[in-house]
Design a protein around this motif. Structure first.
Motif, PDB file in Angstrom:
ATOM      1  N   ILE A  43      20.575  39.908  31.409  1.00  0.00           N
ATOM      2  CA  ILE A  43      21.611  39.841  32.427  1.00  0.00           C
ATOM      3  C   ILE A  43      21.603  41.145  33.200  1.00  0.00           C
ATOM      4  O   ILE A  43      21.495  42.238  32.644  1.00  0.00           O
ATOM      5  CB  ILE A  43      22.974  39.610  31.792  1.00  0.00           C
ATOM      6  N   LYS A  46      24.567  44.781  37.304  1.00  0.00           N
ATOM      7  CA  LYS A  46      25.378  44.649  38.513  1.00  0.00           C
ATOM      8  C   LYS A  46      26.205  43.370  38.439  1.00  0.00           C
ATOM      9  O   LYS A  46      27.386  43.354  38.796  1.00  0.00           O
ATOM     10  CB  LYS A  46      24.478  44.635  39.748  1.00  0.00           C
ATOM     11  N   ALA A  47      25.612  42.294  37.935  1.00  0.00           N
ATOM     12  CA  ALA A  47      26.324  41.029  37.805  1.00  0.00           C
ATOM     13  C   ALA A  47      27.461  41.167  36.795  1.00  0.00           C
ATOM     14  O   ALA A  47      28.567  40.654  36.995  1.00  0.00           O
ATOM     15  CB  ALA A  47      25.377  39.925  37.398  1.00  0.00           C
ATOM     16  N   VAL A  48      27.172  41.861  35.700  1.00  0.00           N
ATOM     17  CA  VAL A  48      28.210  42.086  34.687  1.00  0.00           C
ATOM     18  C   VAL A  48      29.358  42.888  35.283  1.00  0.00           C
ATOM     19  O   VAL A  48      30.530  42.584  35.076  1.00  0.00           O
ATOM     20  CB  VAL A  48      27.605  42.818  33.464  1.00  0.00           C
ATOM     21  N   GLU A  49      29.017  43.893  36.048  1.00  0.00           N
ATOM     22  CA  GLU A  49      30.038  44.729  36.680  1.00  0.00           C
ATOM     23  C   GLU A  49      30.870  43.920  37.664  1.00  0.00           C
ATOM     24  O   GLU A  49      32.090  44.024  37.708  1.00  0.00           O
ATOM     25  CB  GLU A  49      29.368  45.913  37.388  1.00  0.00           C
ATOM     26  N   GLN A  50      30.213  43.067  38.453  1.00  0.00           N
ATOM     27  CA  GLN A  50      30.936  42.241  39.428  1.00  0.00           C
ATOM     28  C   GLN A  50      31.827  41.223  38.714  1.00  0.00           C
ATOM     29  O   GLN A  50      32.959  40.981  39.124  1.00  0.00           O
ATOM     30  CB  GLN A  50      29.955  41.513  40.347  1.00  0.00           C
ATOM     31  N   LEU A  51      31.315  40.624  37.648  1.00  0.00           N
ATOM     32  CA  LEU A  51      32.135  39.688  36.879  1.00  0.00           C
ATOM     33  C   LEU A  51      33.350  40.394  36.264  1.00  0.00           C
ATOM     34  O   LEU A  51      34.461  39.861  36.268  1.00  0.00           O
ATOM     35  CB  LEU A  51      31.299  39.028  35.780  1.00  0.00           C
ATOM     36  N   THR A  52      33.134  41.602  35.774  1.00  0.00           N
ATOM     37  CA  THR A  52      34.225  42.385  35.198  1.00  0.00           C
ATOM     38  C   THR A  52      35.265  42.693  36.260  1.00  0.00           C
ATOM     39  O   THR A  52      36.476  42.536  36.032  1.00  0.00           O
ATOM     40  CB  THR A  52      33.679  43.685  34.590  1.00  0.00           C
ATOM     41  N   GLU A  53      34.794  43.134  37.423  1.00  0.00           N
ATOM     42  CA  GLU A  53      35.728  43.455  38.506  1.00  0.00           C
ATOM     43  C   GLU A  53      36.480  42.206  38.950  1.00  0.00           C
ATOM     44  O   GLU A  53      37.675  42.245  39.243  1.00  0.00           O
ATOM     45  CB  GLU A  53      34.985  44.077  39.684  1.00  0.00           C
ATOM     46  N   GLY A  54      35.790  41.080  39.019  1.00  0.00           N
ATOM     47  CA  GLY A  54      36.448  39.833  39.395  1.00  0.00           C
ATOM     48  C   GLY A  54      37.509  39.432  38.382  1.00  0.00           C
ATOM     49  O   GLY A  54      38.603  38.991  38.745  1.00  0.00           O
ATOM     50  N   LEU A  55      37.146  39.558  37.110  1.00  0.00           N
ATOM     51  CA  LEU A  55      38.098  39.235  36.044  1.00  0.00           C
ATOM     52  C   LEU A  55      39.315  40.149  36.119  1.00  0.00           C
ATOM     53  O   LEU A  55      40.463  39.689  36.035  1.00  0.00           O
ATOM     54  CB  LEU A  55      37.400  39.372  34.683  1.00  0.00           C
ATOM     55  N   HIS A  58      41.403  39.348  39.089  1.00  0.00           N
ATOM     56  CA  HIS A  58      42.113  38.079  38.898  1.00  0.00           C
ATOM     57  C   HIS A  58      43.366  38.269  38.035  1.00  0.00           C
ATOM     58  O   HIS A  58      44.422  37.724  38.331  1.00  0.00           O
ATOM     59  CB  HIS A  58      41.166  37.053  38.268  1.00  0.00           C
TER      60      HIS A  58
END
Length: 171
Positions: A43, A46-55, A58
């Motif tokens: 994985i 950057k994707a993990v970071e974006q998912l974390t920021e999105g979470l 939210h």
């Protein structure tokens, strides 16, 4: 925690959690997480970071509102506690006023008793004064009567002396 560390921790936890004393892991007791590491592609960080920021984006507003609500509730609780303390102090003050009122009523009761006793003493003093005056008048009256009787007796004796025959004087 990196992606590589997670699966090891999960496998180790699954192995430790499913270990029952006296039983060993068999092929039928396989952990559901087993083999996930091999199936997961690498994985992107950057994707993990974006998912974390999105979470976070939210859930953060809800959490912040909850935090503010809890803060407001805490402040309201403090106000209620202060109000309760004031009411308790008022209640204690009322109880002390009732105690003071009871004390004053008892003092009034005893004061009335003392006033009655004083009035009785004054009445008795007046009666004794009148009795003393009456006794003094009676005593004076008796003494006067005795004096008058004594004087009457003396007059009678003198009269008798005068009435008794005196021998004639020889000249």
């Amino acid at each position: 925690m990196s992606v590589a560390e997670q699966p090891e921790g999960k496998e180790g936890a699954a192995a430790a959690g499913s270990a029952v004393p006296g039983r060993s892991l068999g092929s039928t007791d396989a952990s559901p997480d087993e083999g996930v590491v091999e199936d997961m592609p690498m994985i992107d960080e950057k994707a993990v970071e974006q998912l974390t920021e999105g979470l976070i984006s939210h859930y953060l507003p809800d959490l912040q509102r909850s935090k503010l609500a809890l803060k407001e509730l805490t402040q309201n609780q403090v106000v209620l506690l202060e109000t309760l303390e004031q009411e308790i102090s008022k209640f204690k003050e009322c109880n002390s006023i009732l105690d003071i009122n009871a004390l004053f009523s008892e003092a009034k009761h005893y004061h009335n008793k003392l006033v009655n006793i004083r009035n009785e003493m004054m009445m008795l003093h007046e009666k004794t004064s009148k009795l003393k005056k009456r006794a003094l008048k009676l005593q004076q009256k008796r003494q006067k009567e005795e004096l008058e009787r004594e004087q009457q007796r003396e007059k009678e004796l003198e009269r008798e002396k005068q009435l008794t025959a005196k021998p004639a004087r020889r000249t």
